[in-house]
Design a protein around this motif. Structure first.
Motif, mmCIF file in Angstrom:
data_model
loop_
_atom_site.group_PDB
_atom_site.id
_atom_site.type_symbol
_atom_site.label_atom_id
_atom_site.label_comp_id
_atom_site.label_asym_id
_atom_site.label_seq_id
_atom_site.Cartn_x
_atom_site.Cartn_y
_atom_site.Cartn_z
ATOM 1 N N SER A 2 11.357 -8.935 -8.419
ATOM 2 C CA SER A 2 11.850 -8.891 -7.037
ATOM 3 C C SER A 2 11.613 -7.520 -6.410
ATOM 4 O O SER A 2 11.648 -7.361 -5.197
ATOM 5 C CB SER A 2 13.338 -9.238 -6.990
ATOM 6 O OG SER A 2 14.080 -8.347 -7.815
ATOM 7 N N SER A 3 11.354 -6.526 -7.255
ATOM 8 C CA SER A 3 10.984 -5.194 -6.783
ATOM 9 C C SER A 3 10.155 -4.518 -7.862
ATOM 10 O O SER A 3 10.195 -4.918 -9.031
ATOM 11 C CB SER A 3 12.227 -4.349 -6.470
ATOM 12 O OG SER A 3 12.962 -4.088 -7.656
ATOM 13 N N VAL A 4 9.385 -3.521 -7.465
ATOM 14 C CA VAL A 4 8.580 -2.754 -8.427
ATOM 15 C C VAL A 4 8.824 -1.272 -8.184
ATOM 16 O O VAL A 4 8.988 -0.834 -7.041
ATOM 17 C CB VAL A 4 7.076 -3.067 -8.318
ATOM 18 C CG1 VAL A 4 6.772 -4.449 -8.844
ATOM 19 C CG2 VAL A 4 6.581 -2.919 -6.890
ATOM 20 N N ALA A 5 8.850 -0.526 -9.268
ATOM 21 C CA ALA A 5 9.079 0.917 -9.180
ATOM 22 C C ALA A 5 7.752 1.644 -9.278
ATOM 23 O O ALA A 5 7.025 1.501 -10.260
ATOM 24 C CB ALA A 5 10.017 1.372 -10.291
ATOM 25 N N GLY A 6 7.397 2.389 -8.235
ATOM 26 C CA GLY A 6 6.210 3.213 -8.256
ATOM 27 C C GLY A 6 6.528 4.594 -8.786
ATOM 28 O O GLY A 6 7.592 4.825 -9.369
ATOM 29 N N LEU A 7 5.620 5.534 -8.556
ATOM 30 C CA LEU A 7 5.813 6.883 -9.071
ATOM 31 C C LEU A 7 7.011 7.555 -8.415
ATOM 32 O O LEU A 7 7.792 8.238 -9.070
ATOM 33 C CB LEU A 7 4.543 7.709 -8.836
ATOM 34 C CG LEU A 7 4.438 9.027 -9.586
ATOM 35 C CD1 LEU A 7 4.488 8.793 -11.083
ATOM 36 C CD2 LEU A 7 3.151 9.736 -9.213
ATOM 37 N N ASN A 8 7.166 7.327 -7.100
ATOM 38 C CA ASN A 8 8.246 8.003 -6.380
ATOM 39 C C ASN A 8 9.192 7.048 -5.658
ATOM 40 O O ASN A 8 10.283 7.448 -5.265
ATOM 41 C CB ASN A 8 7.670 8.990 -5.346
ATOM 42 C CG ASN A 8 6.856 10.089 -5.995
ATOM 43 O OD1 ASN A 8 7.306 10.687 -6.961
ATOM 44 N ND2 ASN A 8 5.674 10.334 -5.483
ATOM 45 N N ILE A 9 8.771 5.797 -5.450
ATOM 46 C CA ILE A 9 9.580 4.870 -4.666
ATOM 47 C C ILE A 9 9.658 3.514 -5.342
ATOM 48 O O ILE A 9 8.856 3.181 -6.209
ATOM 49 C CB ILE A 9 9.004 4.690 -3.241
ATOM 50 C CG1 ILE A 9 7.564 4.141 -3.330
ATOM 51 C CG2 ILE A 9 9.049 5.984 -2.455
ATOM 52 C CD1 ILE A 9 6.997 3.741 -1.977
ATOM 53 N N SER A 10 10.654 2.729 -4.913
ATOM 54 C CA SER A 10 10.782 1.347 -5.353
ATOM 55 C C SER A 10 10.468 0.457 -4.159
ATOM 56 O O SER A 10 10.952 0.701 -3.046
ATOM 57 C CB SER A 10 12.198 1.082 -5.868
ATOM 58 O OG SER A 10 12.331 -0.262 -6.288
ATOM 59 N N THR A 11 9.653 -0.566 -4.379
ATOM 60 C CA THR A 11 9.221 -1.441 -3.294
ATOM 61 C C THR A 11 9.795 -2.832 -3.489
ATOM 62 O O THR A 11 9.682 -3.417 -4.579
ATOM 63 C CB THR A 11 7.687 -1.532 -3.239
ATOM 64 O OG1 THR A 11 7.148 -0.221 -3.063
ATOM 65 C CG2 THR A 11 7.228 -2.427 -2.097
ATOM 66 N N LEU A 12 10.386 -3.395 -2.446
ATOM 67 C CA LEU A 12 10.913 -4.746 -2.472
ATOM 68 C C LEU A 12 9.750 -5.729 -2.366
ATOM 69 O O LEU A 12 8.946 -5.650 -1.431
ATOM 70 C CB LEU A 12 11.890 -4.960 -1.311
ATOM 71 C CG LEU A 12 12.565 -6.335 -1.209
ATOM 72 C CD1 LEU A 12 13.483 -6.563 -2.406
ATOM 73 C CD2 LEU A 12 13.326 -6.451 0.102
ATOM 74 N N VAL A 13 9.662 -6.634 -3.317
ATOM 75 C CA VAL A 13 8.584 -7.626 -3.315
ATOM 76 C C VAL A 13 9.107 -8.882 -2.615
ATOM 77 O O VAL A 13 9.517 -9.851 -3.250
ATOM 78 C CB VAL A 13 8.096 -7.939 -4.748
ATOM 79 C CG1 VAL A 13 6.912 -8.904 -4.705
ATOM 80 C CG2 VAL A 13 7.697 -6.653 -5.464
ATOM 81 N N ASP A 14 9.098 -8.852 -1.284
ATOM 82 C CA ASP A 14 9.584 -9.972 -0.495
ATOM 83 C C ASP A 14 8.410 -10.663 0.197
ATOM 84 O O ASP A 14 7.237 -10.381 -0.097
ATOM 85 C CB ASP A 14 10.624 -9.496 0.514
ATOM 86 C CG ASP A 14 10.076 -8.397 1.421
ATOM 87 O OD1 ASP A 14 10.856 -7.854 2.205
ATOM 88 O OD2 ASP A 14 8.859 -8.074 1.342
ATOM 89 N N GLU A 15 8.721 -11.566 1.128
ATOM 90 C CA GLU A 15 7.664 -12.293 1.823
ATOM 91 C C GLU A 15 6.720 -11.341 2.549
ATOM 92 O O GLU A 15 5.496 -11.517 2.512
ATOM 93 C CB GLU A 15 8.278 -13.288 2.803
ATOM 94 C CG GLU A 15 7.239 -14.087 3.583
ATOM 95 C CD GLU A 15 7.865 -14.998 4.627
ATOM 96 O OE1 GLU A 15 9.106 -15.171 4.584
ATOM 97 O OE2 GLU A 15 7.116 -15.530 5.472
ATOM 98 N N ALA A 16 7.262 -10.333 3.202
ATOM 99 C CA ALA A 16 6.423 -9.384 3.938
ATOM 100 C C ALA A 16 5.478 -8.635 3.007
ATOM 101 O O ALA A 16 4.298 -8.425 3.324
ATOM 102 C CB ALA A 16 7.310 -8.400 4.707
ATOM 103 N N CYS A 17 5.983 -8.234 1.854
ATOM 104 C CA CYS A 17 5.150 -7.526 0.866
ATOM 105 C C CYS A 17 4.024 -8.427 0.380
ATOM 106 O O CYS A 17 2.869 -8.009 0.290
ATOM 107 C CB CYS A 17 6.021 -7.068 -0.296
ATOM 108 S SG CYS A 17 5.124 -6.269 -1.640
#
Length: 323
Positions: free
Chosen positions: A257-272
């Protein structure tokens, strides 16, 4: 006698760890390096011989697995099989080992911007045996950056390697020097995830049974049109939900439902997911540029998770079929 007939008991193969690419911008140069090290050692340690016995890798029992320095950045791998193999099968195993090992390195590379390490076989130096027999970054004042990763070699990691044709696709993405190529290879893993039958119950079919029958009645006298209509009506991908909605639900189902990058976490939603699909179409059909931050911080970890999920399901199915 060809390679399918010749019998071998093992292989000697020079290996090295290579990076898929480097970053070269005005005023900045990066380089990633890797070295095989014994478990518990760092890349700064002098290379010692790694000697492992009684391993089973990718379902192949090995009597011996050793690695020692072969000069410069190469290390010589010697493997001895428990049972004799044809030369062709032995070479096939070596390639699968390199691919599976490369794929396993992805999890430990949180900053793929600076290149993906992969296991490179120096094929010209491979010899069949006919008789049985932690990363660190160094940033210099000139803003040159060198990254060296120590890759532990131990029984548990090697015994846990897995391979499928999708592993080969994923590793091609790791090796690819261009971001566009990486994107297309890694997106294939998500496309394979979308095709899996266990997720179909999450979505609503485009047409109800009575609607399908009514549509068939309309074109029943035209056999060619009826055949094309049946293909559409029976297509499991024809659902009321959009592709972006379906992909986001599938990824959520496997724990992404989300992924952690090097500096940020991104929400894996419909928009993503809509952005992922749009980027894929842009590269595949128009050759457009892509968002490299999105490539490395979102698609890369999602493709790792998707590949591991598919490999887990394949292993579970294989276990059930054996029992």
């Amino acid at each position: 006698m060809n390679a399918d007939d010749r019998t071998v008991y093992g292989l000697e193969a020079p290996l090295r760890l290579l990076a898929s690419h480097a970053i070269a911008n005005p005023g900045f140069q990066s380089e990633r390096r890797g070295k095989f090290v014994a478990k518990g050692a760092s890349f700064k340690d002098q290379p010692a011989e790694i000697d492992l016995r009684g391993l089973t890798i990718l379902g192949v029992p090995l009597v011996k697995f050793t690695m020692k320095s072969a000069g410069d950045d190469e290390q010589l791998l010697t493997i001895k099989f428990d049972c004799a193999k044809t030369e062709a099968d032995a070479y096939g195993f070596l390639q699968q080992l390199a691919d599976a090992w490369s794929a396993s390195l992805a999890v430990g590379q949180p900053d793929p911007w600076y290149g993906n390490l992969y296991v490179d076989i120096r094929w010209a130096g491979v010899q069949p045996l006919k008789a049985q027999q932690s990363g660190a970054i160094d940033i210099r004042t000139s803003m040159e950056m060198t990254t060296t990763d120590g890759v532990p070699v131990d029984s548990k990691r090697l015994s846990g390697l897995r391979w499928s044709p999708l592993t080969d696709v994923f590793v091609e993405g790791m090796k690819a020097p261009q971001p566009k190529s990486k994107f297309l290879f890694w997106f294939v893993i998500l496309e394979e995830l979308e095709k899996r039958t266990e997720f179909r119950s999450l979505f609503n079919p485009m047409f109800e049974p009575e609607q399908k029958e009514a549509l068939r009645d309309v074109v029943r006298l035209d056999s060619a049109a009826l055949q094309r209509l049946k293909s559409l009506l029976d297509n499991p991908d024809a659902t009321r939900e959009s592709r972006a909605v379906k992909l986001s639900r599938i990824l959520d189902e496997i724990g992404c439902s989300s992924v952690a990058g090097l500096n940020i976490s991104t929400l894996v939603d419909e928009a993503c997911c809509r952005k992922l699909i749009a980027q894929r179409n842009l590269v595949a059909h128009k050759g457009g540029s892509i968002d490299t931050d999105f490539l490395y911080s979102v698609l890369f970890p999602l493709s790792i998770a998707a590949l591991n999920y598919i490999l887990d399901q394949e292993a579970e199915s294989a276990t059930e079929s054996e029992s």
